[in-house]
Scaffold this motif. Structure first.
Motif, PDB file in Angstrom:
ATOM      1  N   PRO A  62       3.747   1.880  -8.091  1.00 51.35           N
ATOM      2  CA  PRO A  62       2.876   2.798  -7.351  1.00 51.35           C
ATOM      3  C   PRO A  62       2.155   2.044  -6.242  1.00 51.35           C
ATOM      4  CG  PRO A  62       2.449   2.917  -9.717  1.00 51.35           C
ATOM      5  CD  PRO A  62       3.354   1.748  -9.492  1.00 51.35           C
ATOM      6  N   GLY A  63       2.029   2.665  -5.079  1.00 54.63           N
ATOM      7  CA  GLY A  63       1.335   2.020  -3.965  1.00 54.63           C
ATOM      8  C   GLY A  63      -0.163   1.993  -4.201  1.00 54.63           C
ATOM      9  N   LYS A  92       3.124   9.235  -3.699  1.00 52.24           N
ATOM     10  CA  LYS A  92       4.197   9.937  -4.383  1.00 52.24           C
ATOM     11  C   LYS A  92       4.691   9.194  -5.631  1.00 52.24           C
ATOM     12  CE  LYS A  92       6.698  13.538  -4.369  1.00 52.24           C
ATOM     13  NZ  LYS A  92       6.058  14.836  -4.339  1.00 52.24           N
ATOM     14  N   ARG A 103       0.825  -1.200   0.000  1.00 53.79           N
ATOM     15  CA  ARG A 103       0.000   0.000   0.000  1.00 53.79           C
ATOM     16  C   ARG A 103       0.860   1.251   0.000  1.00 53.79           C
ATOM     17  NH1 ARG A 103      -3.930   0.431   4.448  1.00 53.79           N
ATOM     18  NH2 ARG A 103      -3.820   2.645   4.034  1.00 53.79           N
TER      19      ARG A 103
HETATM   20  N1  LIG Z   1       9.465   5.074  11.389  1.00 53.21           N
HETATM   21  C1  LIG Z   1       9.668   4.690  10.135  1.00 53.21           C
HETATM   22  N2  LIG Z   1       9.137   5.400   9.109  1.00 53.21           N
HETATM   23  C2  LIG Z   1       9.352   4.974   7.848  1.00 53.21           C
HETATM   24  C3  LIG Z   1      10.114   3.803   7.571  1.00 53.21           C
HETATM   25  N3  LIG Z   1      10.140   3.622   6.230  1.00 53.21           N
HETATM   26  C4  LIG Z   1       9.435   4.643   5.689  1.00 53.21           C
HETATM   27  N4  LIG Z   1       8.954   5.476   6.651  1.00 53.21           N
HETATM   28  C5  LIG Z   1       8.169   6.694   6.435  1.00 53.21           C
HETATM   29  O1  LIG Z   1       6.937   6.353   5.792  1.00 53.21           O
HETATM   30  C6  LIG Z   1       6.573   7.379   4.845  1.00 53.21           C
HETATM   31  C7  LIG Z   1       6.334   6.763   3.468  1.00 53.21           C
HETATM   32  O2  LIG Z   1       7.543   6.184   2.983  1.00 53.21           O
HETATM   33  P1  LIG Z   1       7.760   5.877   1.423  1.00 53.21           P
HETATM   34  O3  LIG Z   1       9.016   5.112   1.327  1.00 53.21           O
HETATM   35  O4  LIG Z   1       7.626   7.123   0.616  1.00 53.21           O
HETATM   36  O5  LIG Z   1       6.492   4.921   1.136  1.00 53.21           O
HETATM   37  P2  LIG Z   1       6.027   4.290  -0.274  1.00 53.21           P
HETATM   38  O6  LIG Z   1       5.521   2.928   0.018  1.00 53.21           O
HETATM   39  O7  LIG Z   1       7.102   4.426  -1.276  1.00 53.21           O
HETATM   40  O8  LIG Z   1       4.782   5.226  -0.644  1.00 53.21           O
HETATM   41  P3  LIG Z   1       4.155   5.483  -2.119  1.00 53.21           P
HETATM   42  O9  LIG Z   1       5.270   5.924  -3.002  1.00 53.21           O
HETATM   43  O10 LIG Z   1       3.132   6.540  -1.831  1.00 53.21           O
HETATM   44  O11 LIG Z   1       3.525   4.206  -2.566  1.00 53.21           O
HETATM   45  C8  LIG Z   1       7.691   8.409   4.886  1.00 53.21           C
HETATM   46  O12 LIG Z   1       7.284   9.462   5.725  1.00 53.21           O
HETATM   47  C9  LIG Z   1       8.861   7.645   5.481  1.00 53.21           C
HETATM   48  O13 LIG Z   1       9.765   8.481   6.154  1.00 53.21           O
HETATM   49  C10 LIG Z   1      10.680   3.089   8.686  1.00 53.21           C
HETATM   50  O14 LIG Z   1      11.367   2.057   8.561  1.00 53.21           O
HETATM   51  N5  LIG Z   1      10.423   3.562   9.926  1.00 53.21           N
END
Ligand SMILES: Nc1nc2c(ncn2[C@@H]2O[C@H](COP(=O)(O)OP(=O)(O)OP(=O)(O)O)[C@@H](O)[C@H]2O)c(=O)[nH]1
Ligand SMILES: [Mg+2]
Length: 196
Positions: free
Chosen positions: A79-80, A60, A33
């Motif tokens: 994409p999520g 994003k 997701r």
């Molecule tokens: N505490 C914590 N936050 C995390 C971790 N990994 C990611 N985040 C946070 O989660 C949010 C989303 O992270 P992304 O890596 O952009 O997630 P994504 O799955 O790529 O999201 P999309 O591109 O929208 O599908 C950001 O604010 C990150 O900083 C983690 O291991 N620990």
């Protein structure tokens, strides 16, 4: 296979399935997701916080973004799914691109299916796991954001989640934190071993 994950670079961005690069190296797909931490995990694997775009704003990653690791491995950042605040049309466009990745007949070697350790499975998570089980797709279950839990909480939660989800009995399960770099080396090693 010996892979230097730190030798990672952007390969291509594809807004449609036709724009995806030819599969000339083993390919891994990120699934999960929106906001689960797919792009952050790619950065953690590469040890480079500037490689894939991470944002506070879910949704994003709107195209498939490909990254090459050591010229030996490619990771596709899909994409999520399931982000509620985007319009229905956009949601359909996102998921159709992710869906067509899987239904286009594109060759890939492994799916990293990410789920937030703190959250309950979504319908899409369950559907994805069932789809992979039914189609004999090799996947790793990767629980993200594990820095939010203590070790004892983490063990309890993983047992609980194994009961909730219908994991393939051979599925490998990982618990990672991209921000604290926990479990990243184990994941790198398992990937390298699988692609031997
Ligand atoms: N505490 C914590 N936050 C995390 C971790 N990994 C990611 N985040 C946070 O989660 C949010 C989303 O992270 P992304 O890596 O952009 O997630 P994504 O799955 O790529 O999201 P999309 O591109 O929208 O599908 C950001 O604010 C990150 O900083 C983690 O291991 N620990
Ligand atoms: Mg992303």
């Amino acid at each position: 296979m010996d892979i230097n994950f730190r030798k990672a670079k952007f390969k291509a961005l594809a807004a449609t399935i036709e724009q995806c690069p030819d599969t000339d190296v083993p390919e891994i797909v990120m699934s999960g997701r929106s906001n689960v931490g797919k792009s952050s995990l790619i950065n953690a694997l590469a040890d480079n916080s500037k490689l894939a775009r991470v944002s506070q704003t879910p949704g994003k990653t709107r195209a498939v973004v490909f990254f090459d690791f050591d010229d030996k491995l490619r990771i596709a950042d899909l994409p999520g799914y399931g982000y509620a605040k985007i319009s229905k049309e956009k949601k359909a466009a996102f998921s159709s691109l992710a869906d067509s990745y899987f239904t286009s007949g594109r060759k890939f070697d492994l799916v990293l299916h990410l789920m937030d350790i703190r959250r309950e499975p979504t319908e899409e998570d369950v559907a994805m796991l069932e789809y992979m089980n039914a189609n004999n797709i090799r996947y790793f279950v990767v629980f993200t954001k594990c820095d939010k839990f203590s070790n004892a909480q983490l063990r309890r939660r993983i047992e609980e989640l194994k009961d909730i989800y219908n994991f393939d009995e051979n599925a490998d399960i990982f618990a990672v934190s991209s921000s604290k770099k926990q479990g990243i080396n184990e994941l790198r090693e398992a990937i390298a071993k699988l692609l031997l």
